[in-house]
Enzyme design. Structure first.
Site, PDB file in Angstrom:
ATOM      1  CG  ASN A   1      -0.748  -6.590   5.713  1.00 25.86           C
ATOM      2  OD1 ASN A   1      -0.152  -5.221   5.434  1.00 25.86           O
ATOM      3  ND2 ASN A   1       0.193  -7.697   5.582  1.00 25.86           N
TER       4      ASN A   1
ATOM      5  N   GLY B   1       2.350   1.283  -1.982  1.00 26.04           N
ATOM      6  CA  GLY B   1       2.499   2.714  -1.203  1.00 26.04           C
ATOM      7  C   GLY B   1       1.142   2.475  -0.171  1.00 26.04           C
ATOM      8  CG  PHE B   2       0.877   0.697   2.924  1.00 28.28           C
ATOM      9  CD1 PHE B   2       1.548  -0.760   2.253  1.00 28.28           C
ATOM     10  CD2 PHE B   2       1.916   0.919   4.265  1.00 28.28           C
ATOM     11  CE1 PHE B   2       1.650  -1.774   3.906  1.00 28.28           C
ATOM     12  CE2 PHE B   2       2.142  -0.315   4.573  1.00 28.28           C
ATOM     13  CZ  PHE B   2       1.583  -1.379   4.352  1.00 28.28           C
TER      14      PHE B   2
ATOM     15  CG  ASN C   1       6.111  -0.020  -2.927  1.00 33.21           C
ATOM     16  OD1 ASN C   1       7.490  -0.179  -3.906  1.00 33.21           O
ATOM     17  ND2 ASN C   1       5.153  -1.230  -3.227  1.00 33.21           N
ATOM     18  CB  THR C   2       5.779   2.868   3.127  1.00 35.72           C
ATOM     19  OG1 THR C   2       4.337   2.937   3.190  1.00 35.72           O
ATOM     20  CG2 THR C   2       5.075   3.993   4.558  1.00 35.72           C
TER      21      THR C   2
ATOM     22  CB  SER D   1       5.561  -2.705   2.284  1.00 29.23           C
ATOM     23  OG  SER D   1       5.104  -1.368   1.145  1.00 29.23           O
TER      24      SER D   1
ATOM     25  CE  LYS E   1       3.306 -10.669   3.137  1.00 23.00           C
ATOM     26  NZ  LYS E   1       1.868  -9.921   1.512  1.00 23.00           N
TER      27      LYS E   1
ATOM     28  N   GLY F   1       5.693 -13.006  -7.960  1.00 31.87           N
ATOM     29  CA  GLY F   1       5.574 -13.682  -9.226  1.00 31.87           C
ATOM     30  C   GLY F   1       7.063 -15.132  -9.048  1.00 31.87           C
TER      31      GLY F   1
ATOM     32  CG  ASN G   1       2.895  -3.559  -5.599  1.00 31.09           C
ATOM     33  OD1 ASN G   1       3.348  -2.108  -4.905  1.00 31.09           O
ATOM     34  ND2 ASN G   1       3.450  -4.621  -5.507  1.00 31.09           N
TER      35      ASN G   1
ATOM     36  CG  ASN H   1       5.844  -7.557   1.333  1.00 32.92           C
ATOM     37  OD1 ASN H   1       5.475  -7.675   0.325  1.00 32.92           O
ATOM     38  ND2 ASN H   1       4.795  -7.014   2.497  1.00 32.92           N
TER      39      ASN H   1
END
Length: 350
Positions: free
Chosen positions: A138, A113-114, A174-175, A172, A210, A260, A110, A239
């Site tokens: 979160n 991006g929040f 993605n940011t 994360s 996290k 996964g 994924n 994460n």
């Protein structure tokens, strides 16, 4: 897995992954999905900080970003659930497509991006939905924020009274530059501001951190030291990862965070290394798809675990199956509680 659940998954897998995910949430919210209820046993009960969990199987953040199906998820076999990530202001996230199934690898990539509806909308939903198990949120930061540490504080101030714990998400991928907050100076300053805001709540809540799986030993040393200094209630490890080793699915080269089955060994090694560095409770996340996987994480050092990606392939009933299976495994090994098994095989992974 029931025939109804199997048929539902087959239908969802014919759809675009993000649309299918939205449909699954609507089905949960509307009561269409059969739910097993909370799995409870004396052997499975866990205490983390001030939280009493009926079982150690948690739902990881990201499944219900906007707190749309809290009540249903709290009745789905989990011992605790975590929603979000929430940011102070709504944001659309990254352009679609941004969610990819990797069925040959039992994995997901994924790059959301929040994306979320913002803290105020999430707070309204949290207030309207009772939950039968401990509920966490979160905390995230807006992509264009000039004060990302301040964003975590804003979300906590808005929603802290409505949840049982919060997780500071600095991991994360993605940011842009969010993971920079894992550095010791930035992390120390961030956690100090969160602690100050938490202390100002009428009833302060447990605070988790996290972290990413893509950290070396020196970085883990620093994080463990800062987390202990901040007196956090738990560390969530881990994460998603940026690594792509060994993938065989067509979408394996997509950008974003990989979760996964391929994450299992990576995240378990980080978990065990943390267990050797800190006495803080640890929550193991990454690649759990069975009771055996959960048990391995516990023996590696986790007091509880969380899952998400495996639900894509096994359905919402997986949580109850894992909790029930874990109870059996603990009994077979002569353990009276989850706590008896925590860290028994940490050395295997370090």
């Amino acid at each position: 897995m029931s025939l109804i659940e199997r048929a539902g998954l087959a239908l969802l897998h014919r759809m675009d992954p993000e649309k299918a995910h939205g449909l699954a949430l609507r089905a949960l919210r509307s009561g269409l999905a059969p739910l097993p209820g909370v799995v409870r046993s004396d052997r499975l009960r866990v205490r983390i900080g001030t939280l009493d969990l009926p079982n150690p199987i948690g739902l990881a953040a990201g499944f219900d970003k906007n707190a749309e199906a809290v009540s249903a998820l709290g009745n789905s076999g989990f011992g605790f659930i975590e929603v979000g990530a929430a940011t102070p202001l709504p944001q659309p996230g990254n352009p679609r497509p941004r969610l990819f199934r990797l069925p040959q690898d039992r994995a997901v990539i994924n790059r959301f991006g929040f994306n979320n509806d913002g803290a105020e909308a999430i707070a309204r939903r949290l207030a309207a939905q009772p939950c039968d198990v401990p509920l966490g949120l979160n905390l995230g930061a807006n992509k264009d924020s000039a004060d990302r540490a301040g964003d975590y504080v804003k979300v906590l101030e808005c929603c802290g009274a409505l949840v049982d714990f919060v997780t500071v998400n600095v991991s994360s991928p993605n940011t842009e530059k969010l993971r920079d907050l894992q550095g010791p100076a930035a992390l120390r300053a961030l956690l100090a501001r969160v602690a100050e805001a938490n202390a100002a709540l009428a009833e302060p809540v447990p605070v988790f951190l996290k972290i990413a799986p893509d950290l070396d030993n020196s970085e883990l040393d620093e994080i463990a030291a800062v987390a202990e200094e901040a007196a956090l209630d738990a560390i969530v490890a881990t994460n998603t990862t940026l690594t792509r080793d060994g993938l065989t699915s067509p979408h394996g080269d997509e950008k974003g965070g990989l979760s996964g089955a391929p994450l299992f060994d990576i995240s378990t090694r980080v978990l065990a290394k943390l267990a050797a560095r800190t006495k803080l409770p640890l929550i193991g996340v990454g690649g759990i798809g069975s009771a055996e996987d959960a048990y391995i994480k516990i023996k590696a050092g986790a007091s509880a675990v969380q899952l998400y990606s495996a639900l894509v392939y096994e359905g919402i009933g997986l949580a109850a199956r894992i909790a029930t299976g874990l109870d059996t495994l603990l009994e077979q090994d002569g353990h009276a509680s989850v706590a008896d098994a925590v860290g028994l095989e940490t050395a295997r992974w370090t």
